[in-house]
Scaffold this active site. Structure first.
Site, PDB file in Angstrom:
ATOM      1  CB  SER A  37     -20.528   7.319 158.298  1.00 50.53           C
ATOM      2  OG  SER A  37     -21.246   6.321 158.729  1.00 50.53           O
ATOM      3  CG  ASP A 339     -23.308   8.558 165.814  1.00 51.51           C
ATOM      4  OD1 ASP A 339     -23.122   7.713 165.696  1.00 51.51           O
ATOM      5  OD2 ASP A 339     -22.972   9.521 164.827  1.00 51.51           O
ATOM      6  CG  HIS A 342     -21.179   6.546 163.135  1.00 52.11           C
ATOM      7  ND1 HIS A 342     -22.203   7.308 162.991  1.00 52.11           N
ATOM      8  CD2 HIS A 342     -20.668   5.874 161.937  1.00 52.11           C
ATOM      9  CE1 HIS A 342     -22.656   7.321 161.933  1.00 52.11           C
ATOM     10  NE2 HIS A 342     -21.793   6.413 161.418  1.00 52.11           N
TER      11      HIS A 342
END
Length: 379
Positions: A37, A339, A342
């Site tokens: 991600s 978040d 990240h």
């Protein structure tokens, strides 16, 4: 109208997304991205999975101000390493001189867009096939490599086999794996299957040996410049602080895991370079060092905090997902984390700056600007 006005910025992006005619990129270096991600730019949007970033407020600071599948408020690391259409050059940097590679699953991955490269990354994946099983449908690394092989067939059909082979061999590759093998596998739940199978000091060499197979396969598929990032300070991300910390101190188990993993990764890359006969094929990028600097000297980088996420809820904004119902900070530039896991776009920019210009403490055996200059001289 200013060449970099918001209207033209959005227009240029739409040209790329719609596969319309764009400036030729045949002279620019192709860029390929593999991993999780941290570098996924939208492949998971095309999958039935919970590992998605396709809803606001993701993308709030992207040029279109829309979610794109990037786990960021704006640009992620691959975006900043590469470039976008001409009017976005000053915004994205001028490192490779190419448009951002599209997600491999994009329906617009065809024609001239193939020349740019491709992003094969998928949120949730790890080195191991069983990492991320809770997300169900993700593109595990073996499939990412298969997709790279399939991509090359499509590229060869478009420009010919010899030209395709040359384009791949002269490309830049970025791969980011490892964090999920700890966070979403070994330490996901107490007494996880992998923690029952391995003590941590045995688990790390095991995943390093599996990672070596992945990288060797990339080499077999033609990659000759591969930036391999280590894990950041995974014990210090807001999600782990929310779960394990009362006083803001990092989670010791995950911190130890990163401290074991990163040096062993660097040694493996040196070994692999020796085996392929070149000491600069696999480049070790020490994201842990940059994360350490953020965590313990945030003001030095202009951050108000490196512990609290901009978007989330609960302690450190580290509980659950970033959603429209979450707390969202007003100024993303003063937060190191967007978040629970990240970095913000601004933090990503600092990470890339260290890749580009950092010392061997940050990236070795040489930084990316040296690599690009050296390769331009050779070509």
């Amino acid at each position: 109208m200013d060449a970099c006005s918001p209207v033209l910025v959005v227009g240029a992006l739409l040209l790329v997304l719609l596969g319309a005619s764009a400036p030729t990129v045949s002279a620019a270096r192709a860029f390929f991205v593999f991993g999780d991600s941290l570098v996924d730019n939208g492949n998971n949007n095309y999958l039935m999975t919970t590992a998605r970033a396709d809803a606001p407020p993701y993308g709030i600071d992207f040029p279109t101000h829309m979610p794109t599948g990037r786990f960021s408020n704006g640009l992620n690391i691959p975006d900043i390493i590469s470039t976008s259409p001409a009017c976005l050059l000053s915004h994205l940097g001028e490192y490779l001189g190419a448009e951002p590679a599209l997600p491999y699953l994009s329906p617009y991955m065809r024609g001239e867009n193939l020349l740019v490269g491709a992003n094969f990354a998928s949120a949730g994946v790890g080195i191991l096939n069983d990492t991320g099983v809770q997300f169900v449908n993700i593109i595990r690394i073996a499939q990412q490599l298969q997709n790279f092989q399939d991509y090359q067939r499509r590229l060869a059909a478009y420009i010919g086999e010899d030209a395709a082979r040359e384009r791949v061999s002269q490309s830049l590759v970025l791969i980011t794996l490892g964090g999920n093998d700890f966070v979403n596998n070994y330490y996901l739940v107490p007494f996880s299957a992998r923690s029952q199978q391995f003590e941590i000091h045995d688990y790390v060499p095991f995943i390093i040996s599996e990672y070596k197979k992945v990288l060797a396969r990339l080499y077999e598929l033609g990659a000759r410049r591969v930036i391999v990032t280590g894990t950041g300070m995974i014990g210090c991300v807001p999600a782990e602080l929310a779960l394990h910390s009362l006083d803001g101190s990092c989670a010791p188990d995950l911190t130890r895991a990163a401290d074991l993993f990163n040096p062993q990764l660097e040694r493996m890359l040196t070994e692999l370079n020796g085996e392929v006969g070149h000491d600069d094929v696999f480049i070790a990028a020490n994201t842990n060092r940059v994360s350490f600097d953020f965590m313990f000297n945030p003001q030095q980088y202009g951050f108000a905090t490196a512990k609290i996420a901009c978007c989330g809820q609960g302690p450190y904004n580290g509980i659950g997902l970033c959603t429209p119902a979450s707390n969202v900070c007003a100024n993303r530039d003063v937060y190191a984390y967007w978040d629970a896991f990240h970095p913000t776009e601004r933090a990503n920019r600092i990470i890339v700056a260290n890749f580009m210009h950092g010392t061997t403490d940050h990236i070795s055996p040489m930084n990316l600007s040296t690599i690009l200059a050296m390769d331009n001289t050779r070509n």
